[in-house]
Each structure stands twice: as C-alpha cells, then as structure tokens.
Design an enzyme around this catalytic site. Sequence first.
Site, PDB file in Angstrom:
ATOM      1  N   TRP A 118       0.842  -1.209   0.000  1.00 47.91           N
ATOM      2  CA  TRP A 118       0.000   0.000   0.000  1.00 47.91           C
ATOM      3  C   TRP A 118       0.871   1.251   0.000  1.00 47.91           C
ATOM      4  CZ3 TRP A 118      -4.393  -1.287  -1.727  1.00 47.91           C
ATOM      5  CH2 TRP A 118      -5.053  -2.429  -1.300  1.00 47.91           C
TER       6      TRP A 118
ATOM      7  N   ASP B  20      -1.311   6.900   6.123  1.00 45.55           N
ATOM      8  CA  ASP B  20      -2.376   5.963   5.781  1.00 45.55           C
ATOM      9  C   ASP B  20      -2.572   5.095   7.025  1.00 45.55           C
ATOM     10  OD1 ASP B  20      -3.974   3.922   4.910  1.00 45.55           O
ATOM     11  OD2 ASP B  20      -2.699   3.293   3.244  1.00 45.55           O
TER      12      ASP B  20
ATOM     13  N   LYS C 298     -11.735  -1.490   7.438  1.00 41.21           N
ATOM     14  CA  LYS C 298     -10.907  -2.350   8.277  1.00 41.21           C
ATOM     15  C   LYS C 298     -11.325  -2.218   9.745  1.00 41.21           C
ATOM     16  CE  LYS C 298      -8.441  -3.194   4.531  1.00 41.21           C
ATOM     17  NZ  LYS C 298      -7.554  -2.231   3.939  1.00 41.21           N
TER      18      LYS C 298
END
Length: 357
Positions: A99, A168, A192
């Site tokens: 990511w 992030d 999440k």
Amino acid sequence: MKKYNFNAGPSMLPHEVVENTAKQLLDFNGSGLSLMEISHRAKDFQPVVDECVALFKDLLSIPDGYSVIFLGGGASLQFMQIPANFLIKKAAYVNSGVWAKKAMKEAKLFGEVVEVASSAASNYTFYPKNFESDVPSDVDYLHICSNNTIYGTEYRKDFDVKVPLIADMSSDIMSRPVDVSKYNAIYAGAQKNIAMAGVTVIILKDEALGKAPRELPTMIDYRTHVEKGSMFNTPPVVPVYSMLENLRWLKKHGGVEAADKRAHERAEALYAEIDRNKLFKGTVEEASRSVMNICFVMNEGYEALEKPFLDFATERGMVGIKGHRSVGGFRASCYNAQTMEGVNALIQTMRDFEAQH
Ligand SMILES: *Cc1c(COP(=O)(O)O)cnc(C)c1O
C-alpha cells in the site's frame, strides 16, 4: 456453528453495530423510510454527520484547527488526492509495504518523491526504523503507512521528524491514541476498523490546505469538502451511519486507550501460541509485529500441513484466516471488534491441530 471472523477487510464489526444499522435500514429514526431512501440533506441526516465528526475529534483528541471529512473512493484515491493537495515540490515516503508503494507511485505524478527507507528487499518482513535523521528537511511531508495490512508489520507510535507527517492509517486507526498535532493529514478506508465499506475518513490540518501550486479539480480539492462539511455531493449515507454506530460503541467501551489495551492482549496471546506451537512460526521480525494483522506460516518440516490446517480451522468456524497471496500461510486480523473469545478459539484450534500431528 458459531463463526469467528478474522477477515482483513471488510472485516468484523461489533454485533450491535450491525444490528442497529440494520434496524435503521428498515425504518430510519421512525420516519417510515429506509436509511437507503432518505435525502442526505434531510434534517435527520445532518446530525449523523455532525455526531461522527464530534466523536472522531473526541476519541482521537483532535486539536483545534483540524477538519474531519468523509468521502468515497477508498484509501486508494487518497494515494493521489494527498499529493495533489500537499505536494508542493518534494515529499518523503517510507516504503513499508504494497500500500505504501502504491501511494508512492501516485505521488510521483505530482512532484519529486524521496524513498527514505524501505523493507522491500526482504519482502517487507520488518518495519523500517531509525531513518528519521535521513528525512530531508526540505520535504513537504513524510508519508507513512502505520500498519501494513498484508505483511503484518506496524509502527504503533508517531514518528519524531522535523517535517509534517501524513499517514495511511486504514488498518489501525482508532486502535490507539495518536498525536494528531504531528500530522498534516491522516486517512483511512473505513472497512478495516471503523465501518462497513464505502467511506473514507480524512483528518486534515486546515492551515496546510491550499498551498499546492496547481489547479485542482473541484472534487479533488479537500477545501471543497471541508467547506461543505462533507456535503458538497452525496456522501455514502449508509456507511457513514454504520460508522456512527461503531464510534458510539468504541466510546462506550473505553475509547482508543481501552482499544489499544485489548489489541495488545489479543495479539500477545496469539503470538505466544505461534511461538510456542511446533507447527507454526511468525513471518515478521518480532519488533515489527502488528497487533492488528497477525501473520504466520507452517514451520519448517510442516509445510504440507498448510491446507489441512486451513480445512481444520474452517470446520471449527474460523473465517478469513488465509494469508494474503504475497505472504502465504495465515493471517488473523484482530481489529477493534475482534474478541478474546475469537482469539482463544483460534489458539485452541492450533493446539488441537498440533495434538494430531
Ligand atoms: C485496505 C488498505 C488500503 C486500500 O483501501 P481501499 O479503501 O480498498 O482503497 C490502503 N491502505 C491500507 C493500509 C489498507 O489496509
């Protein structure tokens, strides 16, 4: 059979969050209309957004001068929206996983990107550390991914650097206290740890906005959404509502301090079993172990038991423990809604499987 949900995302939510959201889907606040059918401009929905913002600020102790907005597009859209708004000339990125690497790729479209640290050469089995003094003082920000969902590595502190941080936090937001004052922006796809899929939360330092030397499309400019309180266009109404229920649940259960403590208790128990059980071993350096995504594989000599263990665990009600294809093995995701009961059920499954081999 009772299911124990270890999905990496979308992932488990507290039962009462799902139940309360489901009730509103049938009849929103006694209006006779479904939450799916109301206008986002309805007088009943603005309070939902307002309470979400207020709970966000309260739970994370967000200082004055910051805004919280809710957008669509996922964390992946933020990979480009962040540099579009914040990259003036040069930004530093830590390459700690897939990511983070994707975020870096998008940033290169907007300016110079310095990779200040990377664990790519070891397939991301550790979280890069001690690079703080290598961060150039003239970068606009240092971008980090605090928890690497795929690899199970995490840095559960706020880096000490002389430049603003941007993070992030898709897979660990609201799981620990954060010193928001160190950040220009924090973003997270909600699916999440904070809501059903469909909404992305962005925390923004107001005075850092509007500095980028480029014309931004209206929807990409954060100021559009800050000024309109996330109501410039239609927000994801149902996901935002599910977030409200989840933030209320978190508040009722002791906030982020208590969530942090519970996360450590779950992770310590599971890692202790991984280290003890002869059939399994962890995949990452001990100091980098994530308390959110716990990755493990079969130990040397027992590789052939991977599929049999997956089948055995599935029969016992374990869901979503198959590891990401780039790591293999297993991954037990233990976000805020995970219970000690779930973790103990997995530990017992590992012990029972060991007894058979
Ligand atoms: C899941 C995940 C993403 C991607 O999120 P989307 O909302 O699917 O775009 C980005 N970063 C991290 C750390 C993630 O775990």
